[in-house]
Design an enzyme around this catalytic site. Structure first.
Site, PDB file in Angstrom:
ATOM      1  N   SER A  89      -5.709  85.574 147.058  1.00  0.00           N
ATOM      2  CA  SER A  89      -7.020  84.970 147.322  1.00  0.00           C
ATOM      3  C   SER A  89      -7.607  85.303 148.686  1.00  0.00           C
ATOM      4  O   SER A  89      -8.738  84.894 148.965  1.00  0.00           O
ATOM      5  CB  SER A  89      -6.936  83.450 147.162  1.00  0.00           C
ATOM      6  OG  SER A  89      -6.972  83.110 145.797  1.00  0.00           O
ATOM      7  N   LYS A  92     -10.994  86.746 148.610  1.00  0.00           N
ATOM      8  CA  LYS A  92     -12.196  85.917 148.546  1.00  0.00           C
ATOM      9  C   LYS A  92     -13.014  86.019 149.832  1.00  0.00           C
ATOM     10  O   LYS A  92     -14.203  85.685 149.833  1.00  0.00           O
ATOM     11  CB  LYS A  92     -11.817  84.461 148.265  1.00  0.00           C
ATOM     12  CG  LYS A  92     -11.330  84.203 146.830  1.00  0.00           C
ATOM     13  CD  LYS A  92     -11.022  82.733 146.628  1.00  0.00           C
ATOM     14  CE  LYS A  92     -10.745  82.374 145.157  1.00  0.00           C
ATOM     15  NZ  LYS A  92      -9.436  82.839 144.682  1.00  0.00           N
ATOM     16  N   SER A 147      -9.723  77.295 146.937  1.00  0.00           N
ATOM     17  CA  SER A 147      -9.572  78.655 146.413  1.00  0.00           C
ATOM     18  C   SER A 147      -9.843  78.683 144.918  1.00  0.00           C
ATOM     19  O   SER A 147      -9.158  79.381 144.158  1.00  0.00           O
ATOM     20  CB  SER A 147      -8.170  79.200 146.721  1.00  0.00           C
ATOM     21  OG  SER A 147      -8.168  80.595 146.769  1.00  0.00           O
TER      22      SER A 147
END
Length: 408
Positions: A89, A92, A147
């Site tokens: 993640s 991101k 997340s």
């Protein structure tokens, strides 16, 4: 600097190799690489890179890490900075770099079933429900704090769809000169060929922190999230250095940025902290143990940067984006810039850094054809070894299991 064509560059390097002893030719090739590789030639080498400072933490198990000054972009120390690994993640951050400024934070959006239909099974979720209306600010809180892949997919559909968002993220990576990065999905979830590096993740963080909204979201500890009607529930940031969860102390001066975990990628984290008016960035990828290790190693490297790192001479630099006037650089040896069609991942080179020795050997072999280069080829065979980094080689969920919001 524009990359030379493979033939012309190899020819020039090969003539040098033919005229000099092998050790001298290798040094010459390393010097050439230093002028072309993104961030500087030292960062393309395997192993620890540090100059003028001592005292690096002894217990560092990560497969790659990097310490940089956020303001100047100077890289103070690194380990396999361009090694391509699954980012989880932390990708991101690139999603936010690409999409964050497209929608006003007060805009309201009613989520549909179609917005959530392509969220991968097993994703971390913030808890978005079809039929509920959310503000853009709330969706980004879902992205940064929990997340939430559901929040990422809603924003991606608002942006024109997953395929379009992936293509725009890849283009953004190329503009930032994050040449180790190949985007397959906007959420960082495990997909074959989805790769980045400690260097690239640090670029994403540095670029994002220039934006007040990005900085605000990644530093938010808790927020109230819609549950339908007038009901809300509290969400907490999964960054343990920010919140002090799971037995860790909060890190003094921490301002973000993003953590990540999947059973394939293991743990990744990019953190930023400010002390005495100085902001440092640290990225840690894939430590050997799970649980708190990624945070403990990040904190140790931040401590080093604020103390011993003050005397460090730069081993490289975080380059300026092309759109802001940055000079074009070349990928580290063994890598290529990926320009995949929207939603259709192209072939990637997934090996780790080969280093300047391998580059020199390859150049010398080409130039000495017909002049007896058999010994040089044997040397190349003995010394050139990939450093790993292919998808599927990362740790597999070792150590304490993360919370549900950290499984992504």
């Amino acid at each position: 600097m524009r990359e030379c064509s493979p033939l012309s560059r190899r020819a020039v390097l090969g003539l040098t190799t033919a005229a000099l002893p092998l050790s001298t030719a290798t040094d010459a090739t390393a010097a050439t690489a230093a002028t072309t590789v993104v961030g500087g030639g030292l960062l393309s080498r395997t192993g620890v890179q540090v100059r003028g400072a001592s005292g690096l933490p002894r217990k560092l198990t990560a497969r790659a890490w990097l310490v940089a000054d956020c303001a100047s972009g100077e890289v103070l120390a690194s380990f396999d900075a361009h090694r391509r690994l699954a980012p989880a993640s932390t990708l991101k951050m690139l999603f936010a770099d690409t999409v964050l400024k497209k929608f006003d934070r007060t805009r309201r959006y009613k989520v549909t079933d179609a917005d959530l239909a392509d969220v991968p099974a097993g994703s971390s979720l913030v808890g978005i429900k079809p039929g509920i209306t959310y503000t853009v600010e709330q969706l980004w809180q879902g992205v940064f704090l929990r997340s939430g892949n559901d929040a990422v997919h809603v924003l991606s559909h608002m942006n024109g769809g997953i395929a379009r968002t992936v293509a725009e993220m890849q283009a953004k990576a190329e503009d930032l000169q994050a040449l180790d990065t190949h985007v397959v999905s906007p959420d960082g979830f495990d997909h074959k060929g989805q790769l980045s590096s400690a260097y690239d993740l640090t670029l994403f963080a540095r670029h994002g922190l220039k934006d007040a909204d990005f900085r605000g979201y990644c530093g938010t500890r808790t927020a109230d999230f819609p549950a339908g009607g007038k009901k809300t529930f509290q969400i907490q940031n999964t960054d343990r250095l920010l919140t002090g969860a799971w037995g860790l102390k909060t890190y003094e001066g921490l301002i973000g940025v993003k953590n990540g975990y999947t059973s394939h990628a293991g743990n990744t984290f990019t953190g930023a902290a400010t002390r005495g008016g100085r902001t440092l960035l640290v990225t840690v990828m894939h430590p050997e143990s799970g649980g708190n290790a990624v945070y403990e190693e990040t904190a140790a490297l931040l401590d080093w940067g604020f103390t011993h790192g003050r005397s460090a001479r730069p081993v490289g630099t975080l380059v300026t984006p092309l759109s802001e006037g940055g000079a074009s650089a070349s990928p580290a040896p063994g890598r290529q810039v990926v320009r995949a069609a929207a939603g259709a991942p192209g072939a990637v080179t997934a090996g780790g850094s080969t280093g300047p020795v391998a580059l020199a050997a390859g150049a010398g072999a080409l130039a000495l054809l017909g002049a007896g280069a058999w010994a040089l080829r044997r040397r190349r065979t003995r010394t050139t070894a990939p450093a790993g980094g292919a998808a599927g080689e990362g740790p597999a969920g070792e150590g304490p299991e993360p919370t549900a919001g950290e499984r992504r």
